[in-house]
Design an enzyme around this catalytic site. Structure first.
Site, PDB file in Angstrom:
ATOM      1  N   LYS A   1     -26.479 -30.739 -28.818  1.00 56.55           N
ATOM      2  CA  LYS A   1     -26.717 -29.331 -28.500  1.00 56.55           C
ATOM      3  C   LYS A   1     -25.456 -28.540 -28.841  1.00 56.55           C
ATOM      4  O   LYS A   1     -24.346 -29.011 -28.640  1.00 56.55           O
ATOM      5  CB  LYS A   1     -27.042 -29.154 -27.012  1.00 56.55           C
ATOM      6  N   ASP A   2     -25.652 -27.328 -29.276  1.00 52.51           N
ATOM      7  CA  ASP A   2     -24.525 -26.524 -29.733  1.00 52.51           C
ATOM      8  C   ASP A   2     -23.789 -25.879 -28.568  1.00 52.51           C
ATOM      9  O   ASP A   2     -24.151 -26.042 -27.415  1.00 52.51           O
ATOM     10  CB  ASP A   2     -25.020 -25.468 -30.722  1.00 52.51           C
ATOM     11  N   LYS A   3     -22.790 -25.111 -28.908  1.00 51.90           N
ATOM     12  CA  LYS A   3     -21.847 -24.625 -27.907  1.00 51.90           C
ATOM     13  C   LYS A   3     -22.315 -23.402 -27.146  1.00 51.90           C
ATOM     14  O   LYS A   3     -22.371 -23.431 -25.907  1.00 51.90           O
ATOM     15  CB  LYS A   3     -20.499 -24.322 -28.587  1.00 51.90           C
TER      16      LYS A   3
ATOM     17  N   SER B   1     -28.163 -27.720 -33.887  1.00 50.33           N
ATOM     18  CA  SER B   1     -27.491 -26.879 -32.928  1.00 50.33           C
ATOM     19  C   SER B   1     -28.497 -26.243 -32.004  1.00 50.33           C
ATOM     20  O   SER B   1     -29.565 -25.843 -32.405  1.00 50.33           O
ATOM     21  CB  SER B   1     -26.682 -25.799 -33.647  1.00 50.33           C
TER      22      SER B   1
END
Length: 679
Positions: free
Chosen positions: A286-288, A44
């Site tokens: 990739k994270d949020k 992440s």
């Protein structure tokens, strides 16, 4: 250099991006702890740079669970609509969560006094740019589409996709794949203009490569006649009829996204383009809750076909490829309708991207409302640049509920499948969606997979997948039932256990020997680990020392920590000398990981500001849209620390920030602090 225990924490306050005082939005803010691929292993973006354990992710693109589109949409709506409850109740539930000490994160390397700051008050306070294998940092700075050398090839226009009726498309597809005896298809031009005829010609050639067109008059009406110019030869080499020779088969582009994780973005692109997500490739997810910039590749064209038979499966494959040529123009057109992400920097290449190919990520982070003095900040940042931080696996590696993922991983390695099933499905205290609570309650009451599954409208979660497996294979075949869960999700559990062991052992190693290399430590010679001998110890520093993740293909330190590994695994009913599992997927080969990471390209500055809603730097998109730099007061009410640094793959950015602030990064701790602030 000395080590210190964790002795202070920082205040972290989640806010809406548009209105920090909006209570409803604050209710919806949760600290993001996982990636959409189901991997808690450090990919992440808010916590990790790059891609950690390749084995954990390598099957992500191929392990897509088949679902009807309506079911996917229903799942998404349910997930989006679920409320988190008020901040106090969420904090109360998170009392059952993990703290850093629960997963072995207990040490710091710097001696400065900790201070508080707000991490991610806005998601735009956390920006990540991917660093490719060539060392180039990805930026979105160009929306233009490449110009082909072959000017006779045109990308399809928007009207191309709507000018043909469904019946026309069906007939053209059958003609294209030689599925009937027709040698041509006639399409009547209802509104007879040159422009309309041109669009139909383009639509047929673009959407059905291998077909040629001509205009004919029949009974006073204009018809576009589609036919095979080269018969079966057109199918055997359709690229000759549809794709410029100068173009590579993959369209590479930069994906800029805000508050959306990588797989969400790819799923949206797939739906717009009417293709499967697995034709996209990337170097890391990739994270949020961040702004991230990364390179993506999509298979634009597959030129290799061997038509030795006309099987239904082959026809379906051809139909998919023929119907979906993914060009830069088609991708660029999506910028008009995409929310929270943009595409640009298009190019054509002859290769996809592979997980793990990246060199790392470059982070730009704003810590707002800091309380540290200038001296504290300088000391903290100098230490980060010169010494670095302990390369712990971050909290999201271990899950967010009362049942940590490493416990499930331990049960898998123990071959205790009833325990695996129980840990995943049993009721648990803490923050969970309402339908999961009902599902767990039903399972505890009846042990009936069908009854529990009825309580679970979202079937794509791990619980739903396991219940479907139990329904299919029965309660006496838990191994097969568990196998329904995608491979990367299953491996997540055992990698979490490895990380749990590693964190604990590294804390013991630093407590025992401090920040210096000692005889018996391990270091890497190329890809091979060797022990540091007494006579060579002065040639090494702490930055050369690695520690093993337990497995059958690693060696362990020769000092006390080597014995500590064995003792920890014995306490967990595991044999460190036999890490092979009856099921090959769950056999752990092990790996080596540096215990201290020194970030590169470290820069920082302290800025003053008055309005917590204004950005403190410009993004790639801001620059493309010509937005000016934010005007900041010289003497504002608040102070923020702007920091930049680059990290290698499998390295958690929050662990670097933890070292600066001396804070506990767990949701349990942060949520309790948030609640105190919200009151």
């Amino acid at each position: 250099m000395e080590t210190v225990e964790m002795n202070s924490v920082s205040l972290k306050r989640p806010h809406s991006e548009d209105d920090v005082t909006n209570a409803d939005e604050i209710k919806r803010q949760k600290i993001s702890e996982k990636s959409e691929t189901g991997n808690d292993s450090g990919q992440s973006v808010e916590t990790v740079t790059g891609q950690p354990d390749k084995s954990l992710l390598e099957d992500t693109k191929n392990e897509i669970i088949p679902n009807e589109e309506s079911e996917e949409q229903e799942d998404e709506e349910l997930e989006d609509s679920d409320e988190d409850g008020d901040p106090e109740s969420f904090a109360d539930m998170m009392k059952h969560g993990l703290t850093e000490s629960d997963v072995g994160i207990t040490k710091f390397v710097s001696s400065h006094k900790g201070f508080s700051g707000i991490l991610k008050e806005r998601y735009s306070d956390f920006v990540v740019h991917e660093i490719g294998k060539d060392g180039r940092v990805s930026h979105l700075d160009d929306f233009s589409v490449p110009v082909d050398d072959e000017v006779n090839f045109e990308d399809p226009s928007e009207e191309t996709f709507t000018v043909l009726s469904d019946e026309d498309k069906q007939r053209l597809e059958e003609l294209q794949l030689l599925k009937n005896k027709e040698t041509s298809v006639a399409i009547e031009v209802i509104e007879d203009t040159k422009e309309k005829r041109t669009v139909i010609h383009q639509a047929v050639k673009s959407l059905f490569p291998g077909l040629e067109t001509k205009t004919e008059d029949r009974d006073g009406k204009k018809y576009i006649i589609a036919y095979h110019a080269a018969g079966k030869k057109a199918l055997a080499n359709p690229r000759k009829h549809s794709w410029p020779k100068s173009r590579g088969s993959y369209c590479h582009f930069v994906l800029y996204k805000e508050n959306k994780d990588t797989m969400d973005a790819i799923n949206v692109l797939s739906k717009f383009l009417r293709v499967k997500p697995n034709i996209f490739s990337y170097m890391g997810t990739k994270d949020k809750r961040a702004i991230t910039v990364q390179e993506i590749a999509v298979l634009s064209w597959n030129p290799i076909f061997f038509l030795t038979e006309h099987s239904e499966q082959l026809q379906r494959r051809l139909t998919t490829v023929f119907a979906h040529l993914i060009t830069a123009q088609r991708l660029a057109h999506l910028n008009k309708c995409l929310m929270n992400f943009k595409l640009g920097n298009f190019s054509y290449k002859n290769h996809p991207l592979k997980l793990g190919e990246l060199q790392g990520n470059h982070f730009t982070v704003v810590l707002r409302n800091i309380t540290g003095t200038d001296d504290q900040i300088e000391q903290a940042m100098h230490s980060l640049r010169e010494i670095g931080f302990i390369n712990y696996y971050g909290m999201q590696r271990f899950g967010t509920t009362a049942v940590p993922t490493y416990q499930i991983g331990r049960a898998i390695l123990q071959n205790n499948w009833n325990e695996v099933m129980d840990l995943i499905l049993k009721p648990r205290p803490g923050a969970e969606k309402g339908y999961l609570v009902k599902c767990r309650e039903e399972w505890a009451k009846t042990k009936d997979p069908a009854a529990a599954l009825k309580k679970l409208p979202v079937k794509r979660c791990v619980e739903g997948q396991l219940l479907r497996g139990l329904l299919k294979y029965g309660m006496k075949n838990i191994i097969s039932a568990f196998g329904i869960i995608p491979r990367n999700n299953r491996l997540m559990y055992i990698h979490s256990y490895q990380s749990y062991v590693w964190n604990n052992m590294v804390s013991k190693r630093i407590e025992e020997y401090g920040l210096r290399a000692v005889p018996g430590d391990l270091t890497l010679k190329g890809a091979t680990a060797v022990h540091i001998e007494e006579e060579d110890v002065d040639n090494y520093t702490i930055h050369d020392v690695v520690m093993p993740l337990p497995g059958f293909d690693v060696i362990y330190p020769k000092h006390k920590i080597g014995e500590a590994y064995k003792e920890m695994l014995v306490a967990d009913n595991l044999d460190i000398n036999n890490m092979r599992h009856k099921i090959r997927d769950y056999s752990l080969s092990g790996a080596y990981r540096k215990i201290i990471i020194r970030p590169q390209n470290v820069n920082w500055e302290v800025v003053a500001y008055d309005d917590p809603r204004i950005p403190l730097f410009t993004t790639d998109l801001d620059k493309l849209e010509g937005k000016p730099l934010p005007v900041l007061p010289t003497d504002g009410k608040f102070r923020a620390l702007k920091m930049e640094f680059s990290l290698p793959p499998s390295t958690y950015a929050t662990m670097a920030i933890r070292e600066v602030l001396k804070m506990d990064t767990s949701i349990k701790n942060q949520t309790q602090l948030n609640t105190t602030w919200l009151r």
